[in-house]
Design an enzyme around this catalytic site. Structure first.
Site, PDB file in Angstrom:
ATOM      1  N   ARG A   1       0.827  -1.196   0.000  1.00  0.00           N
ATOM      2  CA  ARG A   1       0.000   0.000   0.000  1.00  0.00           C
ATOM      3  C   ARG A   1       0.871   1.260   0.000  1.00  0.00           C
ATOM      4  O   ARG A   1       2.077   1.214   0.242  1.00  0.00           O
ATOM      5  CB  ARG A   1      -0.911   0.009   1.241  1.00  0.00           C
ATOM      6  CG  ARG A   1      -2.013  -1.017   1.210  1.00  0.00           C
ATOM      7  CD  ARG A   1      -2.738  -1.128   2.548  1.00  0.00           C
ATOM      8  NE  ARG A   1      -1.920  -1.773   3.576  1.00  0.00           N
ATOM      9  CZ  ARG A   1      -2.307  -2.000   4.822  1.00  0.00           C
ATOM     10  NH1 ARG A   1      -3.506  -1.600   5.216  1.00  0.00           N
ATOM     11  NH2 ARG A   1      -1.508  -2.602   5.679  1.00  0.00           N
TER      12      ARG A   1
ATOM     13  N   LYS B   1       1.936   1.676   7.411  1.00  0.00           N
ATOM     14  CA  LYS B   1       2.267   0.813   8.548  1.00  0.00           C
ATOM     15  C   LYS B   1       3.221   1.507   9.509  1.00  0.00           C
ATOM     16  O   LYS B   1       3.825   2.528   9.206  1.00  0.00           O
ATOM     17  CB  LYS B   1       2.883  -0.499   8.058  1.00  0.00           C
ATOM     18  CG  LYS B   1       1.887  -1.404   7.345  1.00  0.00           C
ATOM     19  CD  LYS B   1       0.685  -1.728   8.211  1.00  0.00           C
ATOM     20  CE  LYS B   1       1.010  -2.626   9.392  1.00  0.00           C
ATOM     21  NZ  LYS B   1      -0.180  -2.906  10.237  1.00  0.00           N
TER      22      LYS B   1
ATOM     23  N   TYR C   1      -0.598   4.067  10.855  1.00  0.00           N
ATOM     24  CA  TYR C   1      -0.964   3.047  11.839  1.00  0.00           C
ATOM     25  C   TYR C   1       0.253   2.802  12.724  1.00  0.00           C
ATOM     26  O   TYR C   1       1.374   2.652  12.221  1.00  0.00           O
ATOM     27  CB  TYR C   1      -1.365   1.735  11.156  1.00  0.00           C
ATOM     28  CG  TYR C   1      -2.711   1.767  10.491  1.00  0.00           C
ATOM     29  CD1 TYR C   1      -3.871   1.967  11.229  1.00  0.00           C
ATOM     30  CD2 TYR C   1      -2.839   1.578   9.119  1.00  0.00           C
ATOM     31  CE1 TYR C   1      -5.117   1.992  10.615  1.00  0.00           C
ATOM     32  CE2 TYR C   1      -4.082   1.598   8.500  1.00  0.00           C
ATOM     33  CZ  TYR C   1      -5.210   1.809   9.255  1.00  0.00           C
ATOM     34  OH  TYR C   1      -6.442   1.836   8.650  1.00  0.00           O
TER      35      TYR C   1
ATOM     36  N   HIS D   1      -0.174   0.906  16.276  1.00  0.00           N
ATOM     37  CA  HIS D   1      -0.387  -0.333  17.046  1.00  0.00           C
ATOM     38  C   HIS D   1       0.711  -0.503  18.100  1.00  0.00           C
ATOM     39  O   HIS D   1       1.424  -1.505  18.133  1.00  0.00           O
ATOM     40  CB  HIS D   1      -0.422  -1.540  16.106  1.00  0.00           C
ATOM     41  CG  HIS D   1      -1.521  -1.495  15.090  1.00  0.00           C
ATOM     42  ND1 HIS D   1      -2.857  -1.589  15.440  1.00  0.00           N
ATOM     43  CD2 HIS D   1      -1.483  -1.354  13.728  1.00  0.00           C
ATOM     44  CE1 HIS D   1      -3.596  -1.522  14.329  1.00  0.00           C
ATOM     45  NE2 HIS D   1      -2.795  -1.362  13.303  1.00  0.00           N
TER      46      HIS D   1
ATOM     47  N   GLU E   1      -5.325   4.306  14.027  1.00  0.00           N
ATOM     48  CA  GLU E   1      -6.265   3.363  14.657  1.00  0.00           C
ATOM     49  C   GLU E   1      -6.903   3.869  15.939  1.00  0.00           C
ATOM     50  O   GLU E   1      -7.829   3.233  16.457  1.00  0.00           O
ATOM     51  CB  GLU E   1      -5.578   2.009  14.924  1.00  0.00           C
ATOM     52  CG  GLU E   1      -4.588   1.991  16.073  1.00  0.00           C
ATOM     53  CD  GLU E   1      -3.183   2.408  15.673  1.00  0.00           C
ATOM     54  OE1 GLU E   1      -2.272   2.255  16.507  1.00  0.00           O
ATOM     55  OE2 GLU E   1      -2.989   2.874  14.522  1.00  0.00           O
TER      56      GLU E   1
ATOM     57  N   ASP F   1     -19.974 -12.088  20.783  1.00  0.00           N
ATOM     58  CA  ASP F   1     -19.633 -10.758  21.286  1.00  0.00           C
ATOM     59  C   ASP F   1     -20.151 -10.655  22.713  1.00  0.00           C
ATOM     60  O   ASP F   1     -21.044 -11.410  23.122  1.00  0.00           O
ATOM     61  CB  ASP F   1     -20.249  -9.667  20.411  1.00  0.00           C
ATOM     62  CG  ASP F   1     -19.518  -8.339  20.527  1.00  0.00           C
ATOM     63  OD1 ASP F   1     -18.727  -8.021  19.624  1.00  0.00           O
ATOM     64  OD2 ASP F   1     -19.732  -7.630  21.519  1.00  0.00           O
TER      65      ASP F   1
ATOM     66  N   ARG G   1     -25.014  -5.110  20.530  1.00  0.00           N
ATOM     67  CA  ARG G   1     -24.296  -5.359  19.280  1.00  0.00           C
ATOM     68  C   ARG G   1     -24.758  -6.667  18.650  1.00  0.00           C
ATOM     69  O   ARG G   1     -24.901  -6.754  17.422  1.00  0.00           O
ATOM     70  CB  ARG G   1     -22.785  -5.392  19.517  1.00  0.00           C
ATOM     71  CG  ARG G   1     -21.964  -5.586  18.240  1.00  0.00           C
ATOM     72  CD  ARG G   1     -22.302  -4.537  17.204  1.00  0.00           C
ATOM     73  NE  ARG G   1     -21.558  -4.733  15.962  1.00  0.00           N
ATOM     74  CZ  ARG G   1     -21.818  -4.096  14.826  1.00  0.00           C
ATOM     75  NH1 ARG G   1     -22.810  -3.220  14.761  1.00  0.00           N
ATOM     76  NH2 ARG G   1     -21.103  -4.333  13.753  1.00  0.00           N
TER      77      ARG G   1
ATOM     78  N   LEU H   1     -11.382  -6.326  19.488  1.00  0.00           N
ATOM     79  CA  LEU H   1     -10.668  -5.050  19.518  1.00  0.00           C
ATOM     80  C   LEU H   1     -11.005  -4.299  20.793  1.00  0.00           C
ATOM     81  O   LEU H   1     -12.176  -4.145  21.137  1.00  0.00           O
ATOM     82  CB  LEU H   1     -11.052  -4.177  18.308  1.00  0.00           C
ATOM     83  CG  LEU H   1     -10.480  -2.755  18.305  1.00  0.00           C
ATOM     84  CD1 LEU H   1      -8.972  -2.784  18.069  1.00  0.00           C
ATOM     85  CD2 LEU H   1     -11.169  -1.890  17.255  1.00  0.00           C
TER      86      LEU H   1
ATOM     87  N   VAL I   1      -7.026 -11.850  13.346  1.00  0.00           N
ATOM     88  CA  VAL I   1      -7.020 -10.494  12.780  1.00  0.00           C
ATOM     89  C   VAL I   1      -6.532  -9.479  13.807  1.00  0.00           C
ATOM     90  O   VAL I   1      -6.132  -8.370  13.462  1.00  0.00           O
ATOM     91  CB  VAL I   1      -8.417 -10.115  12.244  1.00  0.00           C
ATOM     92  CG1 VAL I   1      -8.376  -8.792  11.495  1.00  0.00           C
ATOM     93  CG2 VAL I   1      -8.948 -11.200  11.317  1.00  0.00           C
ATOM     94  N   ALA I   2      -6.531  -9.864  15.077  1.00  0.00           N
ATOM     95  CA  ALA I   2      -6.081  -8.968  16.149  1.00  0.00           C
ATOM     96  C   ALA I   2      -4.573  -9.002  16.354  1.00  0.00           C
ATOM     97  O   ALA I   2      -4.072  -8.441  17.323  1.00  0.00           O
ATOM     98  CB  ALA I   2      -6.778  -9.346  17.462  1.00  0.00           C
ATOM     99  N   ILE I   3      -3.841  -9.640  15.436  1.00  0.00           N
ATOM    100  CA  ILE I   3      -2.399  -9.817  15.637  1.00  0.00           C
ATOM    101  C   ILE I   3      -1.654  -8.480  15.716  1.00  0.00           C
ATOM    102  O   ILE I   3      -0.641  -8.361  16.402  1.00  0.00           O
ATOM    103  CB  ILE I   3      -1.814 -10.732  14.532  1.00  0.00           C
ATOM    104  CG1 ILE I   3      -0.405 -11.195  14.893  1.00  0.00           C
ATOM    105  CG2 ILE I   3      -1.870 -10.061  13.177  1.00  0.00           C
ATOM    106  CD1 ILE I   3      -0.324 -12.072  16.110  1.00  0.00           C
ATOM    107  N   ASP I   4      -2.152  -7.448  15.029  1.00  0.00           N
ATOM    108  CA  ASP I   4      -1.514  -6.126  15.124  1.00  0.00           C
ATOM    109  C   ASP I   4      -1.520  -5.603  16.557  1.00  0.00           C
ATOM    110  O   ASP I   4      -0.667  -4.778  16.925  1.00  0.00           O
ATOM    111  CB  ASP I   4      -2.233  -5.105  14.233  1.00  0.00           C
ATOM    112  CG  ASP I   4      -1.689  -5.093  12.812  1.00  0.00           C
ATOM    113  OD1 ASP I   4      -0.514  -5.441  12.632  1.00  0.00           O
ATOM    114  OD2 ASP I   4      -2.445  -4.751  11.895  1.00  0.00           O
TER     115      ASP I   4
ATOM    116  N   VAL J   1      -1.183 -13.115   9.692  1.00  0.00           N
ATOM    117  CA  VAL J   1      -0.520 -12.077   8.903  1.00  0.00           C
ATOM    118  C   VAL J   1      -0.850 -10.707   9.491  1.00  0.00           C
ATOM    119  O   VAL J   1      -2.023 -10.368   9.692  1.00  0.00           O
ATOM    120  CB  VAL J   1      -0.948 -12.161   7.423  1.00  0.00           C
ATOM    121  CG1 VAL J   1      -0.356 -10.998   6.628  1.00  0.00           C
ATOM    122  CG2 VAL J   1      -0.511 -13.491   6.830  1.00  0.00           C
TER     123      VAL J   1
END
Length: 376
Positions: free
Chosen positions: A15, A75, A94, A96, A118, A198, A203, A240, A267-270, A298
């Site tokens: 990106r 990033k 970003y 993180h 973020e 959740d 929600r 998150l 997906v929360a690895i960041d 990833v």
């Protein structure tokens, strides 16, 4: 103001932080834009495309950091980029930081003002600069998980959607936010049986409406997760906590409950990951196996689809870039939601969840900005 766009150097990141239309908007407002040669190539944007809208192309990152006051990236800065930051710089990207104490220390030592996409909030407390990449990551999470269930890739050897006479796979999505909803949409579209978990009942009601009752909603608890693990084929971690380290929701011990060849997508690895056995991977080497369970972790999932991701991201970030270029740090003082994006300033941590997670002193962002103004 002079705005700089360096080439992203994180592994498998394609990106870019500014498109030609963004350059045009800034130039039309009297700002200068410098772009590192080749910065847009991964997103099919050429140097000539930037030059046509008034950007100046520079040969390397050192030149970009040397000329620019406002650095816009995608990033978190890598060590060589942190070393180029100076107190005169404002970095907008970003970050993180919660699970990254070394990066936090480096940014503090630089003296730069560092604003995280973020943690910027809108008037309703939502995260407008995280949302577009969460949409992309949620969709990729299901696609990747379905792919990794194939036998040659170490999976169980099943088609997520099944076929007539053969049951569909089961997907558990932990977190009903933007990532979770988009992951569920793709999973439902593939024909899977979907569970969305959740801890917010309101929600869950919204999820049922958004998904037209095509997924089962479950109140998230340790017991509910544990009871579902033996039944599901794919688990997507989509939790998150704003700016803070992600909670650990599945332990290594619990992997024993899962089917051999099942897949975990984190997906929360960041933000540190929501599975005990998670560690960051890359698009070039995306998976590893622990106790018979494939892990896909990833750390920049949207980077795999840069033509989509770059434009989705810059559509959201551009109004904030313009504010910073027009008004400098005063743009933060006028907008409490934008001010929430300030994570490091003048050597201080200015985002409370990061300070708490790393055991550092927290400085209120408004106080830090006043100190910068006083020095200036």
């Amino acid at each position: 103001m002079k705005v700089g766009v360096p080439t992203e150097i994180k592994t498998d990141e394609y990106r870019v932080a500014l498109t030609p239309s963004g350059v045009r908007e800034l130039v039309d407002r009297g700002h200068e834009v410098v772009v590192q040669s080749g910065a847009g190539e991964g997103s099919a944007i050429t140097d000539a495309d930037y030059e046509a809208q008034g950007a100046k192309i520079l040969p390397d990152a050192e030149a970009v950091f040397g000329e620019a006051e406002l650095i816009v990236k995608v990033k978190e800065p890598q060590p060589e980029e942190v070393a180029r930051l100076e107190p005169r710089h404002t970095l907008f990207t970003y970050l993180h930081l919660a699970p990254a104490p070394e990066l936090t220390a480096g940014l503090m030592a630089s003296g730069a003002t560092c604003i995280a996409y973020e943690t910027v909030e809108d008037g309703r407390g939502r995260l407008p600069l995280l949302a577009p990449m969460s949409e992309v990551a949620g969709k990729i999470a299901t696609q990747a998980g379905a792919f990794m269930l194939e036998k040659p890739l170490g999976g169980r050897g099943m088609l997520l959607g099944g076929v007539p006479g053969v049951a569909a796979g089961r997907v558990m999505i932990i977190g009903g936010g933007v990532v979770g909803i988009n992951a569920a949409i793709i999973a439902i579209g593939m024909g899977a049986e979907v569970y969305v978990l959740d801890r917010n009942i309101d929600r869950l009601r919204e999820v049922e409406i958004l998904l037209n009752d095509r997924a089962s909603t479950v109140y998230s608890s340790a017991l509910e997760i544990e009871q579902l693990l033996p039944q599901v084929d794919l688990v997507i971690g989509a939790v998150l906590i704003h700016g803070a380290r992600a909670p650990r929701l599945i332990s290594r011990e619990q992997l024993k409950l899962m089917k051999r060849g099942a897949v975990l997508v984190d997906v929360a690895i960041d933000q540190g990951g929501c599975f005990e056995t998670s560690r960051p991977t890359t698009h070039s080497d995306p998976t590893y196996e622990v106790d018979g369970v494939t892990h896909y972790c990833v750390a920049n999932m949207p980077g795999a689809v840069p033509i989509t991701s770059t434009y989705a991201l810059t559509n959201a970030t551009m109004p904030y870039v313009v504010k910073l270029a027009d008004r400098g740090l005063a743009a933060l003082e006028d907008d409490p939601g934008f001010l929430a994006g300030l994570n490091v300033c003048n050597g201080h941590v200015t985002y409370e969840p990061v300070a708490r997670d790393q055991g550092l002193e927290f400085t209120p962002p408004a106080d830090a900005l006043r100190a910068v103004a006083a020095v200036g």
